[in-house]
Each structure stands twice: as C-alpha cells, then as structure tokens.
Design a protein around this motif. Structure first.
Motif, short mmCIF file in Angstrom:
data_model
loop_
_atom_site.label_atom_id
_atom_site.label_comp_id
_atom_site.label_asym_id
_atom_site.label_seq_id
_atom_site.Cartn_x
_atom_site.Cartn_y
_atom_site.Cartn_z
N GLY A 652 61.97 66.58 29.57
CA GLY A 652 63.20 65.83 29.37
C GLY A 652 63.70 65.13 30.60
N LEU A 653 62.97 65.16 31.71
CA LEU A 653 63.41 64.51 32.94
C LEU A 653 63.45 63.00 32.73
N PRO A 654 64.58 62.31 32.98
CA PRO A 654 64.64 60.85 32.85
C PRO A 654 63.76 60.19 33.91
N ILE A 655 62.90 59.29 33.47
CA ILE A 655 61.99 58.58 34.38
C ILE A 655 62.09 57.09 34.08
N VAL A 656 62.28 56.29 35.13
CA VAL A 656 62.31 54.84 35.02
C VAL A 656 61.08 54.30 35.72
N TYR A 657 60.38 53.41 35.04
CA TYR A 657 59.15 52.83 35.59
C TYR A 657 59.44 51.43 36.09
N THR A 658 58.70 51.07 37.15
CA THR A 658 58.83 49.71 37.69
C THR A 658 57.46 49.25 38.14
N SER A 659 57.17 47.97 37.94
CA SER A 659 55.85 47.47 38.31
C SER A 659 55.82 45.96 38.20
N GLY A 660 54.90 45.37 38.97
CA GLY A 660 54.59 43.96 38.78
C GLY A 660 53.61 43.80 37.64
N TYR A 661 52.72 44.80 37.44
CA TYR A 661 51.82 44.84 36.29
C TYR A 661 51.18 46.22 36.28
N ASP A 662 50.54 46.54 35.16
CA ASP A 662 49.86 47.82 35.06
C ASP A 662 48.55 47.64 34.29
N PRO A 663 47.44 47.52 34.98
CA PRO A 663 46.17 47.34 34.28
C PRO A 663 45.73 48.57 33.51
#
Length: 701
Positions: A652-663
């Motif tokens: 249940g840990l809140p996680i925010v993702y960030t990226s320019g892209y993800d192959p």
C-alpha cells in the motif's frame, strides 16, 4: 406458400441457359439416331445436364431433373419416337447422371473449375464408370424393343455418352466458370483472325483426312493430322479453344458420313464407321483436354508463384522498413530520455529563477521565452517517444465519436477561417480501447497536415464510420474497426513520396515549416493501438487519411469520459508534514526536485539509484510516506523493480513514477496514469506537487 421441392432462390438465368442448350442438343442428336439403331450416336444433352447438376445449387436438383424429363419427352414427341421405349431410356439416363454426380461429389471439390489435371481425370473416370454401368440396361432395352445385339448396343450407348462427358460437360463447366482469358492483352482483330485461320485449317484438313485424299504425290492425308490444328488451338486458346476444335472436327466427320455414307477411318458398315469416328473423337478430346488443362495448371502455378514473389518482396520491404523504424525509434528513445532529463532540469531552474524577487523585468520576459522553448522541445521529444513506441499508453474504453466531438473546438482554433471544417460522425457508438490523449494527438496531426496541404484555403472533413474486414489483410486482421477519416481538397501527395510518408523527419515542407514527425507520430500511435493508417491521394485533387482502430468488445462505461492525459491536477489542499523519498539518477533533477518539495514543507530524502534505495530502506524506510522514483536508472534496479520490492516490504505504499521514457514498461505490471501516479519529464513544479498531493490525499482518505 412455397413448395418444399422448390429452391429458395432460382438461378433463373443459368437454368434458362441450360434448358435451351439441352433442348437444342437433344433435337440435333435425335436427327442422327438412324446411324446407331435405336440409340443416338452422341448424346450431348446428358453431358449438359450433368454440368447443371454440378454447377447449380443442390436445391435446384428437382428443377433440373424435372426440366430434363420435360425436354426429353417433348423432343421425343416432336421426333415421333415411341413413348414406352423413350421413357425407359430416360430412366437409364437419369440413373447414369445421378451416379456420375454422386461419384464426383465424393471425389472432387465443388464447384468444378476444370483447372487441375486431377479434376479432368476424375470427370472422365467417373463418367466412364457411370455410362458403362448404364449401357447394360440400355442394351437390354434396345434388344427387347428392336432386337439389337447386346454388345453393339452397349458400345453405342457407352461411346455416345462418353463423347458428351468428354466434350460437352467440360465445355459447359468452363463456360459457367471461365478460366483466365488466353487472349488477354492481344488485339481483338489479331486473335479473331488466328481463330478463323485455325477453323479453316481444321475444315480443310478434316475433309482431306477423313477420306485420306492425296496431298502431294504419294502422300495421303491422315486423320492424325488433325492433331496439328488441335495443338495449335490448345496452346493459343486454352481448354475452350481445344474443345471447340474437337466439336468442329466431329461435325465435319458426321456430316461427311451422312452425305457420303462412309469414311475411310474403318468399319464395315455405316454404324461401324460411326463408332470408329466416335472413338477417334473421344481419343482426340481426351488428349486435347488433358494437355490444355496441364498447360492451364502450369500457368496458374506460375501466376501463383508470381503473386507469392510479389507478396514476399512486399513483406521484405515492410520488414526492412520496420527494422529501420525500430532502429530509429531506439535511437530516438535514448536521445529523448537524456534530453528530457536536461529539459526537466532547465524547466525547474527557470521556475526557481522566477521566484527570485530582484530579477529585472526584461530577465523575467526572457525566462518566459526560454520556458516556451523548453515546452516546445518537450513536445518534440514526446513525439519522438510516441513514434518509437516508448511512451506508456493508458488505454480506456471510450466512444470515438465522443472523443472527436469534444476535440472539435480545439481543431477550429488551429484551422484558419479560409478553411471549412466539417464533422460527420457515425450514427452509432464506436467503442474502442484507446488512450484518449494519444488519439486526440493523431487527429490534431492529421488536421494540421490537411491544413498545410491547402495554403490558400479549402475543405477539411472529419468522418467516423464502422467497417468490417471479413478476411485478414496485409496490415490488419479480420474483425470490426472504427475508422476515423480526415480528407482535404489540397494538392495531393506525389506517388513517389507515398512510401516515405510515415518516415520520421521526412517532410516536403520548406525548411523551418515542419519537423517531419507529425505523420510519423500519428502512425506510431495508431500501431500502438493495434490499427493502421491508410492513405489515398490524387495529385491536384486531395488526400484522404483513414485511421483504423479495432472495435472493443467491452461495453462502454455509463460515465465514460475522454481523458486527454494532460497530467495536471487541480488539488491544492495542504497536507500534513510528510516524508518523501526521491530516487533519481540525474543529480541536477534530483536536487531541484528536492528543493521544490522542501519548499512546500516536505521532509525529503534523495538517493541516486534503486540499489541505494534498497540499501537505505531498512534503516530509514519506516518514516517514508511516499516514494518518487525514476523508471530508468543504472545499477540493475529500475523504478519498476524498486516499486515491487518496496511494496513487498510495505504493502500500500504510495509510489509516484517519473521518466522521459520506459522501454521496459509493462502495462500489466504497473498501472501508470499521467497526473495520478506518473509525472512525465519535463514537468512543472505545479504538476509535480499536484501529483504528490493527490497521492497523499488518497492515502489518508
């Protein structure tokens, strides 16, 4: 009420043709009955009737048989033949036809097209068997009614019907399902003159050969010389040409026999001479038909191989294009990743500068200009990512019509008043599983392309429709599709440019007027959705671009709305002081992100890789309320792997993702929604804080 024995739908045109041909053949055959005792020497009607049984639908069977009985009866009455004997022969003929049909239905695939040697051999073998069986009762009928010898009567029946089956059945089948024209591409006067020449040669050679008259000196004409024009007709005019020559030779032989009462082919009587002539015609027909069919089969194989070669070459071209696009896409994705990190750092630094109070007004204006350029660069890299299929797609079930209608207002802003923009949506609901923001981008790119193709003004029409493909095609599998079409009345596209239309950076516009990524981006998005883009263009008349998207079997949600994926939230409510862990390998971005969050009152821990975060977590992870992690990081532990491990340790840990892209992005593994739990790089401070607040508020509620 329709009788059960009547077919649901009459093939009246073919039925009438079969009826007329059968009647004429029946009358002509009976004219020569004197040469075979009570049996006709050649029986074309039974061959035509068998072709009708094999060609027309099975529910026409009763009509065919009833028509055959009626034609036979009328013809016999007109010729004055005794009804009991004729009726007995009719029953035998019907049984013979049905036997041949039954054998053929079990041994060959219908409808018979006579395109393979095996089919021809099966027709000849099946009819030979059926006519041989039928010749036995026919001989007994002839013996009882007229005292004819059994053996000769059976031979007359069998040979006469075999002429029908070897000539008229194949010819009728070929007329119903014509083979590829052997004269295609030849001038009409040329092949007509050649056909007339062959017919004339058959006439002359036949007249000489059937009498074995002298040609030059001691050289006599022989019947086998008819093989020369027959082979000529076979090679130049195919199966139908060969059979027509056989019929002409038969007519010549029978006519000479009627006029002169004898032929030199053999036979001690006129009946014997007729049987020898019939046997010669059967051998000639068998040879020519098998040879002509073998040639057709060879030609069909050559055409099939040519089509296969063309298809393989097209597939090879598509494979090369796909490999080229994939290589460019990987390059574009790598460039975009690093470039987005740079843009993210620049954008956040510009925001930090705007917070400095003593910055001169001119400097603030310059900051705004730089921010505009950064946003433009971000859009360019986003197009590169979409083209390279390395931007995460967030599909949802939506109505394509609703999406188009909601986007019309924006489209009217980018289309000048010199252009007429019309929209016509399908009357029904077009349910697709798609990323609304991406499809809007496709529509925008196509409309801009249509606008630019008409610099002096013109018409742009947007149309949605439902289409169904019944069979797989080169670029789409069979199934239902929603089709979004954008048409213009502009200059059109040069055919030489069509193969490169969706290549990245390919453009026919003047320098500085286009990047060449608009159509490449649209193509990449549509392919991500399992569809394709089809282009039809005529120079000087305009272009039509069709976007084919698979229809979704899922029902449309009652509250379905189009999510453009802007990623900007409007939550601004304050949250309690919390601790946030930032995992970002780019030092500048990590430092600026930490500054933005700390300025809002958050306690921030910043680490440079996923492995560092896992090593630090046992000692400091208990106080972390939210994690912001980059998806692509060195060290073997990316953002997705880090998220799995941290959620295993703390569900249940809140996680925010960030990226320019993800192959490596797998939508089945992580659900990332821009503006909810995903921050695309570059992003403004407001966008970052909105996502963080939304996640924290969701945790406390």
């Amino acid at each position: 009420m329709r009788a059960r024995w009547l077919p649901a739908v009459f093939d009246s045109r073919r039925l009438a043709g079969f009826a007329v041909a059968t009647f004429v053949a029946h009358v002509l055959s009976l004219l020569f009955i004197r040469f075979g005792g009570p049996l006709a020497p050649a029986w074309p009607p039974v061959g035509i009737a068998l072709a009708a049984l094999l060609t027309l639908p099975r529910d026409h069977r009763f009509v065919i048989l009833a028509g055959y009985v009626g034609i036979d009866t009328v013809s016999n009455l007109l010729q004055g033949y005794a009804a009991p004997t004729a009726s007995a022969y009719l029953v035998v003929s019907l049984c013979e036809m049905l036997t041949a049909e039954a054998v053929l239905r079990r041994s060959v695939e219908l409808p018979l097209r006579m395109s393979r040697v095996r089919e021809v051999l099966m027709v000849l073998a099946s009819t030979a068997l059926a006519s041989a069986l039928a010749s036995i009762p026919a001989a007994f009928i002839a013996n009882i009614s007229h005292g004819e010898p059994l053996l000769s009567s059976a031979a007359v029946w069998w040979i006469g019907d075999m002429i029908a089956y070897a000539v008229f059945t194949p010819l009728t089948l070929l007329m119903v399902s014509p083979p590829p024209s052997p004269v295609q591409g030849r001038r009409r006067w040329s092949w007509m003159a050649e056909a007339a020449l062959i017919a004339g040669i058959v006439l002359v050679v036949g007249e000489f050969a059937f009498h074995e008259r002298k040609i030059i000196g001691p050289i006599d004409a022989k019947a086998y010389m008819l093989m020369v024009p027959m082979l000529w007709a076979t090679l130049r005019f195919g199966q139908i040409g060969a059979l027509v020559v056989i019929i002409e030779a038969a007519v010549i032989g029978v006519t000479l026999l009627v006029i002169e009462g004898a032929l030199v082919l053999g036979g001690v009587s006129i009946e014997g001479a007729l049987m020898v002539l019939q046997t010669f015609i059967i051998v000639l027909a068998f040879s020519s038909l098998v040879l002509a069919t073998a040639l057709r089969e060879q030609q069909d194989t050559a055409r099939h191989n040519a089509r296969m070669i063309d298809a393989l070459q097209a597939s090879e071209q598509r494979l090369r294009q796909s490999q080229k696009m994939e290589a460019i896409g990987q390059l574009a994705g790598g460039v975009a990743h690093d470039f987005n990190n740079v843009l993210a750092a620049i954008l956040m630094q510009l925001e930090e500068l705007r917070l400095v109070r003593d910055v001169p007004r001119m400097a603030r204006e310059l900051i705004v200009d730089v921010e505009t350029s950064v946003q433009r660069a971000a859009r360019l890299t986003r197009q590169l990512l979409v083209f390279s299929r390395q931007q995460a797609m967030q599909p949802q079930v939506l109505d394509l019509n609703t999406l188009v209608r909601s986007h019309v207002r924006l489209l009217r802003r980018v289309v000048p008043s010199t252009h007429a923009l019309t929209v016509a949506c399908h009357p029904g609901v077009l349910v697709v599983s798609a990323d609304g923001g991406m499809i809007e981008q496709v529509l925008l790119n196509l409309v801009l392309n249509a606008r630019d193709a008409q610099p002096g003004g013109g018409n742009i029409s947007i149309v949605t429709a439902a289409r169904t493909l019944s069979a797989n095609e080169a670029d789409l599998p069979a199934g239902g599709y929603a089709v979004l079409t954008v048409r213009d009345t502009g200059s059109g596209i040069d055919p030489a440019h069509l193969p490169r239309l969706f290549e990245p950076f390919f453009t026919t516009k003047a320098p500085g007027q286009g990047t060449g990524l608009g159509l490449a981006t649209a193509y990449g998005i549509v392919q991500q959705h399992g569809g394709t883009v089809r282009v039809t263009s005529h120079v000087g008349r305009g272009t039509s671009m069709e976007v084919w998207l698979p229809l979704s079997p899922e029902p449309l949600p009652p509250d379905a709305v189009v999510d453009s994926g802007n990623g900007v939230g409007d939550e601004a409510r304050p949250v309690a002081a919390t601790t946030i862990l930032i995992v970002e390998d780019e030092e500048t971005v990590r430092r600026l992100l930490q500054r933005v969050l700390e300025r809002e009152g958050f306690v921030v821990h910043a680490l440079g890789s996923g492995q560092e975060a896992l090593d630090w977590w046992p000692s400091g992870g208990r106080e972390v309320d939210l994690v912001i992690t980059d998806l692509v990081m060195p060290g073997g532990v990316g953002g997705a792997a880090l998220a799995r491990e941290l959620r295993r340790l703390r569900p249940g840990l809140p996680i925010v993702y960030t990226s320019g892209y993800d192959p490596e992005y797998n939508p089945d593994e992580i659900t990332m929604v821009p503006g909810e739990n995903f921050i695309p790089k570059p992003a403004t401070s407001e966008q970052i804080l909105a996502v963080v607040r939304r996640q924290l508020l969701a945790r406390v509620t």
